[in-house]
Write a protein that holds these residues in place. Sequence first.
Motif, mmCIF file in Angstrom:
data_model
loop_
_atom_site.group_PDB
_atom_site.id
_atom_site.type_symbol
_atom_site.label_atom_id
_atom_site.label_comp_id
_atom_site.label_asym_id
_atom_site.label_seq_id
_atom_site.Cartn_x
_atom_site.Cartn_y
_atom_site.Cartn_z
ATOM 1 N N VAL A 118 0.620 -1.316 -0.354
ATOM 2 C CA VAL A 118 0.469 0.412 0.224
ATOM 3 C C VAL A 118 1.279 0.843 -0.384
ATOM 4 C CG1 VAL A 118 -1.723 0.705 1.464
ATOM 5 C CG2 VAL A 118 -1.647 -1.217 1.346
ATOM 6 N N GLN A 119 1.783 1.364 0.763
ATOM 7 C CA GLN A 119 2.867 2.609 0.647
ATOM 8 C C GLN A 119 3.528 2.626 -0.288
ATOM 9 O OE1 GLN A 119 5.974 1.881 2.817
ATOM 10 N NE2 GLN A 119 7.063 4.159 2.592
ATOM 11 N N VAL A 120 4.114 1.589 -1.290
ATOM 12 C CA VAL A 120 5.040 2.008 -1.945
ATOM 13 C C VAL A 120 4.147 1.963 -3.927
ATOM 14 C CG1 VAL A 120 5.983 0.485 -4.312
ATOM 15 C CG2 VAL A 120 6.936 0.363 -1.374
ATOM 16 N N LEU A 121 2.911 1.835 -3.520
ATOM 17 C CA LEU A 121 1.475 1.859 -4.046
ATOM 18 C C LEU A 121 1.177 3.809 -4.080
ATOM 19 C CD1 LEU A 121 1.088 -1.143 -5.375
ATOM 20 C CD2 LEU A 121 -1.033 -1.066 -4.919
ATOM 21 N N ASP A 122 0.325 4.007 -2.784
ATOM 22 C CA ASP A 122 0.679 5.292 -3.302
ATOM 23 C C ASP A 122 1.738 5.753 -3.002
ATOM 24 O OD1 ASP A 122 -2.065 4.696 -1.826
ATOM 25 O OD2 ASP A 122 -1.251 4.565 0.354
ATOM 26 N N ALA A 123 2.806 5.550 -2.982
ATOM 27 C CA ALA A 123 4.219 6.505 -3.637
ATOM 28 C C ALA A 123 3.866 6.470 -5.127
ATOM 29 C CB ALA A 123 5.133 6.326 -2.779
ATOM 30 N N ALA A 124 3.276 5.912 -6.085
ATOM 31 C CA ALA A 124 3.869 5.282 -7.083
ATOM 32 C C ALA A 124 2.396 6.374 -7.773
ATOM 33 C CB ALA A 124 3.641 3.961 -7.743
ATOM 34 N N VAL A 125 1.114 5.879 -7.159
ATOM 35 C CA VAL A 125 -0.086 7.151 -8.167
ATOM 36 C C VAL A 125 0.713 8.486 -7.194
ATOM 37 C CG1 VAL A 125 -2.797 7.447 -7.859
ATOM 38 C CG2 VAL A 125 -1.619 5.530 -7.932
ATOM 39 N N ALA A 126 0.870 9.442 -6.293
ATOM 40 C CA ALA A 126 0.979 10.560 -6.602
ATOM 41 C C ALA A 126 2.578 10.852 -7.720
ATOM 42 C CB ALA A 126 1.268 10.450 -4.504
ATOM 43 N N ALA A 127 3.509 9.831 -7.460
ATOM 44 C CA ALA A 127 4.421 10.440 -8.136
ATOM 45 C C ALA A 127 4.114 10.123 -9.927
ATOM 46 C CB ALA A 127 5.217 10.095 -8.797
ATOM 47 N N ALA A 128 2.936 9.610 -10.309
ATOM 48 C CA ALA A 128 2.318 10.281 -11.293
ATOM 49 C C ALA A 128 1.433 10.661 -11.193
ATOM 50 C CB ALA A 128 1.385 8.433 -11.605
ATOM 51 N N GLY A 129 0.613 11.446 -11.141
ATOM 52 C CA GLY A 129 0.363 12.630 -10.567
ATOM 53 C C GLY A 129 -0.931 12.584 -10.873
ATOM 54 N N GLY A 130 -1.645 11.139 -10.057
ATOM 55 C CA GLY A 130 -3.428 10.409 -10.387
ATOM 56 C C GLY A 130 -3.872 11.048 -8.552
ATOM 57 N N ALA A 131 -5.158 10.724 -8.767
ATOM 58 C CA ALA A 131 -5.836 10.808 -7.580
ATOM 59 C C ALA A 131 -5.971 9.861 -6.650
ATOM 60 C CB ALA A 131 -7.244 11.359 -7.394
ATOM 61 N N PRO A 132 -5.467 10.138 -4.839
ATOM 62 C CA PRO A 132 -4.863 8.859 -4.467
ATOM 63 C C PRO A 132 -5.949 7.569 -4.626
ATOM 64 C CG PRO A 132 -4.885 11.136 -3.189
ATOM 65 C CD PRO A 132 -5.450 11.198 -4.257
#
Length: 355
Positions: free
Chosen positions: A24-38
Motif C-alpha cells: 500500500v505504501q509503495v502503490l500510494d507513492a507511485a500513484v502520487a508520483a504519476a499525478g493521479g488521485a489517491p
Amino acid sequence: MADNHRLGVLAGDGIGPEIVPAAVQVLDAAVAAAGGAPIEWVPLPVGAEAIATHGSALPPVTLETLGQLDGWLLGPHDSAAYPQEHRARLNPSGFLRKHFDLFANIRPAKAFEGTPALVPGLDLVVVRENTEGFYADRSTYRGTGEYMPTADVAIAMGIFTRPAIERIARQAFELAMRRRKHLTIVHKANVLRLTTGFFRDICRELAAGYPEVRVDDFHIDAMTVHLVRHGADFDVLVTENMFGDILSDLAGELAGSLGIAPSVNASHEHAMAQAAHGSAPDIAGRDLANPTAMIASGAMLLDWLGDDLSKRAADLVERGLRVTVSRGVRTADLGGRAGTAEFAGAVAAAVGELT
C-alpha cells in the motif's frame, strides 16, 4: 487517474500484515508520483482475524464489498492453522478465485540484476488457467472434484472445457504479443491425451489468429528440466491449473526467491493481487519478510486497471523495485540485511525519485 480507484485491502495471516501495508505504501507513492488521485483503500476482514471477529475466514461483508470494488490486495493465509471447522471449507484465496471467476492467474518470474538468481536473465510469465483442471476446489459448481466412493478409494477429477481453455489461451496470446512474441504450451498429452491433449490442441487452434507469435509445446516433466537448464529462453507459458501452480513456484525460485514472485488473479471485471508465496508464520512479526512479491503484485493490479495513469504508476513501481535492489537494499533472501519496513520505504523513496 481521472477517477480514483477503490481497492480492497485484505491483510491475511502470518507475514500478511507486514507485506500488505508495504505494498500500500509503495502503490500510494507511485500513484502520487504519476499525478493521479489517491487510491481509496477499503480494509476488509479475512483469515484468522476475521474468524475471531466475524466467525468466518471470509465474512459476508467482505464478499459483498469486494463485488463493488475494482480489485483488491490479498495477503497470504494460513488456513492450515485455522480451527478444524474452518479448515474443512475452501480457503479464502480458493473461494475468492471461484466466487469471482478469476480465470486467469498471471505469474511473472523475472530475475533482479546482480542478485543470486539460479537462472540469470530469467524473464517469463506463467499464464495459469485458474478455474478447473486438476484443482478439486475449483473444478465443480458444487462440492469438489475429490471424493471417496469407499474408505479405501480416493478419486480426483480433472475438468477441461473448451470455453475455459479458449479464454486462457487468448489471455496468453495477447500477453505474448506485448512481450517477445513466443508462447509455450505446457501439457502431458502423451499420457493425459483427452484432457491436456485437448488443452494443447485448442491453444494450437487459436494460434492461427496470432501469426506473429512463435508457438511451441512441451510435456510438463520436460518443461521443468528446460526451465532449470535454459529458462531465459522462454517468454510466456500457458498451462492448466496444477501444472501452472508448480511451474510458477519453480520459476520464482529460479529467479532468485519466492519472495519476489508476484501474481494477479483476474476476470474481465475483477482482479486480485496476491503474492505467489505463503504466509511464512515462522518469521511473522519479525520484520524479515521480503515484500517484493506483494508490491509487484500490486503493480500488476494497477496495470490491470488499464487507464494511462494507473499503467504509469505500475511502471514506476517496477522501476522503483529494480533501482532499490540495484542499490544493495535487499532483504535476507536476496543476500541483504534490510527489514520489511526499510525495504518498502526505500522502494517508495526510489519511486519518488523517478519522476
